[in-house]
Design a protein around this motif. Structure first.
Motif, PDB file in Angstrom:
ATOM      1  N   GLN A   1      26.901  43.022  45.571  1.00 50.10           N
ATOM      2  CA  GLN A   1      28.070  42.505  44.837  1.00 50.10           C
ATOM      3  C   GLN A   1      28.778  43.628  44.092  1.00 50.10           C
ATOM      4  N   PHE A   2      27.976  44.460  43.467  1.00 52.36           N
ATOM      5  CA  PHE A   2      28.546  45.548  42.699  1.00 52.36           C
ATOM      6  C   PHE A   2      29.330  46.504  43.598  1.00 52.36           C
ATOM      7  N   LEU A   3      28.743  46.863  44.735  1.00 43.39           N
ATOM      8  CA  LEU A   3      29.438  47.769  45.651  1.00 43.39           C
ATOM      9  C   LEU A   3      30.719  47.123  46.177  1.00 43.39           C
ATOM     10  N   ARG A   4      30.622  45.826  46.410  1.00 37.70           N
ATOM     11  CA  ARG A   4      31.793  45.121  46.903  1.00 37.70           C
ATOM     12  C   ARG A   4      32.904  45.115  45.842  1.00 37.70           C
ATOM     13  N   TYR A   5      32.501  44.961  44.612  1.00 38.43           N
ATOM     14  CA  TYR A   5      33.479  44.964  43.525  1.00 38.43           C
ATOM     15  C   TYR A   5      34.184  46.327  43.453  1.00 38.43           C
ATOM     16  N   PHE A   6      33.405  47.381  43.596  1.00 34.94           N
ATOM     17  CA  PHE A   6      33.969  48.737  43.580  1.00 34.94           C
ATOM     18  C   PHE A   6      34.952  48.904  44.754  1.00 34.94           C
ATOM     19  N   THR A   7      34.535  48.464  45.924  1.00 37.17           N
ATOM     20  CA  THR A   7      35.418  48.548  47.100  1.00 37.17           C
ATOM     21  C   THR A   7      36.719  47.797  46.844  1.00 37.17           C
TER      22      THR A   7
ATOM     23  N   LEU B   1      50.885  43.370  42.600  1.00 30.71           N
ATOM     24  CA  LEU B   1      49.435  43.280  42.583  1.00 30.71           C
ATOM     25  C   LEU B   1      49.013  42.060  41.768  1.00 30.71           C
ATOM     26  N   HIS B   2      48.339  41.109  42.427  1.00 32.64           N
ATOM     27  CA  HIS B   2      47.925  39.913  41.686  1.00 32.64           C
ATOM     28  C   HIS B   2      46.540  40.125  41.127  1.00 32.64           C
ATOM     29  N   LEU B   3      46.474  40.801  40.015  1.00 35.99           N
ATOM     30  CA  LEU B   3      45.175  41.115  39.422  1.00 35.99           C
ATOM     31  C   LEU B   3      45.237  40.896  37.926  1.00 35.99           C
ATOM     32  N   PRO B   4      44.103  40.565  37.314  1.00 29.09           N
ATOM     33  CA  PRO B   4      44.073  40.536  35.853  1.00 29.09           C
ATOM     34  C   PRO B   4      44.386  41.935  35.307  1.00 29.09           C
ATOM     35  N   GLU B   5      44.983  41.999  34.117  1.00 35.37           N
ATOM     36  CA  GLU B   5      45.410  43.285  33.537  1.00 35.37           C
ATOM     37  C   GLU B   5      44.288  44.320  33.497  1.00 35.37           C
ATOM     38  N   LYS B   6      43.096  43.821  33.124  1.00 37.15           N
ATOM     39  CA  LYS B   6      41.963  44.723  32.957  1.00 37.15           C
ATOM     40  C   LYS B   6      41.659  45.471  34.268  1.00 37.15           C
ATOM     41  N   GLU B   7      41.768  44.732  35.360  1.00 35.73           N
ATOM     42  CA  GLU B   7      41.465  45.346  36.654  1.00 35.73           C
ATOM     43  C   GLU B   7      42.614  46.224  37.128  1.00 35.73           C
ATOM     44  N   LYS B   8      43.824  45.797  36.820  1.00 35.82           N
ATOM     45  CA  LYS B   8      44.984  46.593  37.200  1.00 35.82           C
ATOM     46  C   LYS B   8      44.898  47.961  36.526  1.00 35.82           C
ATOM     47  N   ASP B   9      44.529  47.919  35.273  1.00 30.84           N
ATOM     48  CA  ASP B   9      44.394  49.131  34.497  1.00 30.84           C
ATOM     49  C   ASP B   9      43.316  50.041  35.099  1.00 30.84           C
ATOM     50  N   PHE B  10      42.222  49.421  35.482  1.00 27.67           N
ATOM     51  CA  PHE B  10      41.126  50.201  36.066  1.00 27.67           C
ATOM     52  C   PHE B  10      41.551  50.804  37.403  1.00 27.67           C
TER      53      PHE B  10
ATOM     54  N   GLN C   1      28.945  33.781  46.249  1.00 28.75           N
ATOM     55  CA  GLN C   1      28.107  34.826  45.634  1.00 28.75           C
ATOM     56  C   GLN C   1      28.779  35.365  44.379  1.00 28.75           C
ATOM     57  N   LEU C   2      30.071  35.621  44.494  1.00 26.50           N
ATOM     58  CA  LEU C   2      30.809  36.157  43.351  1.00 26.50           C
ATOM     59  C   LEU C   2      30.786  35.172  42.198  1.00 26.50           C
ATOM     60  N   MET C   3      30.877  33.895  42.544  1.00 24.72           N
ATOM     61  CA  MET C   3      30.876  32.871  41.512  1.00 24.72           C
ATOM     62  C   MET C   3      29.548  32.889  40.747  1.00 24.72           C
ATOM     63  N   GLN C   4      28.451  33.023  41.510  1.00 24.96           N
ATOM     64  CA  GLN C   4      27.139  33.066  40.865  1.00 24.96           C
ATOM     65  C   GLN C   4      27.003  34.246  39.919  1.00 24.96           C
ATOM     66  N   HIS C   5      27.702  35.319  40.277  1.00 28.64           N
ATOM     67  CA  HIS C   5      27.578  36.517  39.449  1.00 28.64           C
ATOM     68  C   HIS C   5      28.831  36.736  38.613  1.00 28.64           C
ATOM     69  N   ALA C   6      29.559  35.644  38.367  1.00 26.21           N
ATOM     70  CA  ALA C   6      30.830  35.783  37.660  1.00 26.21           C
ATOM     71  C   ALA C   6      30.632  36.340  36.252  1.00 26.21           C
ATOM     72  N   ASP C   7      29.439  36.128  35.725  1.00 21.81           N
ATOM     73  CA  ASP C   7      29.201  36.626  34.368  1.00 21.81           C
ATOM     74  C   ASP C   7      28.865  38.111  34.330  1.00 21.81           C
ATOM     75  N   GLU C   8      28.564  38.664  35.485  1.00 25.75           N
ATOM     76  CA  GLU C   8      28.182  40.073  35.501  1.00 25.75           C
ATOM     77  C   GLU C   8      29.381  40.925  35.098  1.00 25.75           C
ATOM     78  N   ASP C   9      29.086  41.923  34.334  1.00 28.93           N
ATOM     79  CA  ASP C   9      30.168  42.803  33.922  1.00 28.93           C
ATOM     80  C   ASP C   9      30.171  44.038  34.829  1.00 28.93           C
ATOM     81  N   TRP C  10      30.662  43.840  36.042  1.00 29.15           N
ATOM     82  CA  TRP C  10      30.643  44.937  37.021  1.00 29.15           C
ATOM     83  C   TRP C  10      31.510  46.106  36.552  1.00 29.15           C
ATOM     84  N   GLN C  11      32.561  45.775  35.825  1.00 29.35           N
ATOM     85  CA  GLN C  11      33.464  46.848  35.441  1.00 29.35           C
ATOM     86  C   GLN C  11      32.790  47.839  34.489  1.00 29.35           C
ATOM     87  N   SER C  12      32.017  47.332  33.533  1.00 26.39           N
ATOM     88  CA  SER C  12      31.306  48.246  32.623  1.00 26.39           C
ATOM     89  C   SER C  12      30.302  49.098  33.382  1.00 26.39           C
ATOM     90  N   LEU C  13      29.607  48.439  34.301  1.00 22.99           N
ATOM     91  CA  LEU C  13      28.610  49.178  35.081  1.00 22.99           C
ATOM     92  C   LEU C  13      29.281  50.282  35.891  1.00 22.99           C
TER      93      LEU C  13
END
Ligand SMILES: [Zn+2]
Length: 411
Positions: A322-328, A345-354, A277-289
């Motif tokens: 998906q969005f709620l899951r991303y927030f969680t 923490l194995h995360l991309p910088e952008k997410e680590k920052d968030f 599911q995440l792969m299908q929505h990989a283009d979604e910009d959940w972080q901006s939302l």
């Protein structure tokens, strides 16, 4: 389905093969594992392994002429002619014999499937087999799907699926027939959680099954299964997949590149359905939302909140989840960040920052409270809650949870 087509789960596979080789299969097994771990594909691969003629023939030779059956209740450990080494060495089905070929299409006459269904029209007495062609198609396309996916697949919309009393009678009838080809009769019941009290009809059959009959129940939630059934099964626990296994599967089966595959695997937390599911929505910009939402809650006030709720309401259920899951996921990472520091923490910088920003606006208990609210919201989305009302209420709840802490105005 061969074991090798099932993602990961090397220990469970070895355990299952071992059970067959040592003739220690109980008559009723419960494959218990959370969504997306592959319990159903494992059960299908296991059933195929049992009826595969190459695997089977060796068993027959070793057990001939009047040796114990595959389901022998009391294997004699002293019987050296029956040691695992002399019986058979095949660790997977052959994939080629007539039995295996039938299993590819889920058309083996000795292997039956029960799963939740809905009446096609009111007053119908639905059986699982009414939906057998849909079932075959579903397994071929979505072997890691969940019951929600399945019920949508057969057009249930808001109707509740069930494994009905008629289905229980049908199971009793089918299993009382002689085996057609393999010498065995296997019933794979997916989601015994959907079995109401009528499931008690099956108790006697599970307890004293006809010879060479095997029940494989495949479930996600132990607490929703009839206790009477539970107590008559032997548990096979299926753990969540490792993120290495998920990422490898995304690369191999879904042709993803290594890096994004690993990122998704880390968010999916052992759930391959979720990963797809995440792969299908990989283009979604959940972080901006998410940033927009938090800013509306913390800084921009009711008009911005209403606008945001309008926007998210249009997304559709799967994306909302998906969005709620991303927030969680980000909240969990924020909690980890606090506990273990950024290096672990194995995360991309952008997410680590968030995640670090989330730690500034909410303390641990608040983060926990938000995660609970997100969980509840997901539950209601699956049950067709009105998205506008749901996200509006959630916005207000989050405001109150976060307001309990002296919060900076902007994220
Ligand atoms: Zn075979």
């Amino acid at each position: 389905m061969l074991f090798k087509n099932v993602i990961g789960q090397a220990d469970v596979k070895a355990h299952l093969v071992n059970m067959v080789q040592q003739d220690r299969i109980s008559h009723a097994l419960l494959f218990l594992g959370k969504e997306g771990c592959g319990a159903l594909p494992l059960a299908i691969a296991f059933a195929q392994y049992i009826v595969c003629e190459k695997v089977n023939r060796k068993t027959a030779n070793a057990a001939a002429p009047a040796g114990p059956s595959l389901f022998g209740e009391e294997p004699a450990p002293s019987d050296s002619s029956h040691s695992p080494l002399t019986t058979h060495h095949l660790l997977d089905s052959c994939g080629e014999c007539p039995s295996c070929q039938k299993m590819v299409q889920l058309m083996h006459p000795d292997i039956h499937f029960s799963y939740p269904v809905i009446p096609r029209k009111s007053g119908d007495k639905p059986l699982s087999s009414d939906y057998i062609s849909e079932w075959r198609e579903f397994i071929a396309k979505y072997p890691y799907g969940n019951s929600y996916d399945w019920l949508q697949f057969i057009g249930a919309e808001n109707k509740q699926g069930n494994i009905t009393a008629y289905e229980c009678n049908e199971i009793i009838r089918k299993l009382s027939l002689k085996s057609f080809e393999s010498g065995f009769k296997i019933l794979v019941m997916w989601m015994p959680e959907y079995l109401g009290n009528e499931g008690n009809k099956l108790l006697k059959l599970i307890e004293e099954p006809p010879p060479d009959t095997l029940f494989i129940l495949v479930a996600e939630n132990e607490s929703l299964i009839l206790q009477t059934i539970l107590s008559r099964t032997q548990l096979v626990k299926i753990p969540a997949l490792t993120h290495q296994d998920i990422s490898a599967a995304l690369v191999e089966k879904a042709k993803m590149a290594q890096d994004p595959a690993m990122q998704i695997a880390l968010i999916a937390e052992g759930n391959y359905r979720e990963a797809l599911q995440l792969m299908q929505h990989a283009d979604e910009d959940w972080q901006s939302l998410l940033r927009e939402w938090l800013n509306a809650i913390l800084k921009n006030g009711p008009i911005a909140q209403v606008k945001w709720v309008e926007e998210v309401s249009k997304l559709g259920r799967e994306k909302q989840k998906q969005f709620l899951r991303y927030f969680t996921h980000l909240l969990e990472q924020a909690i980890r960040l606090n506990a273990m520091g950024p290096a672990n923490l194995h995360l991309p910088e952008k997410e680590k920052d968030f995640a670090a920003r989330l730690n500034k606006i909410a303390a641990f208990l608040q983060q926990q409270a938000i995660i609970e609210e997100l969980d509840k919201a997901t539950y209601y989305i699956e049950r067709n809650a009105n998205p506008k009302m749901l996200f509006h209420a959630l916005t207000i709840k989050l405001y109150h949870i976060i307001a309990n802490k002296q919060a900076p105005a902007v994220i």
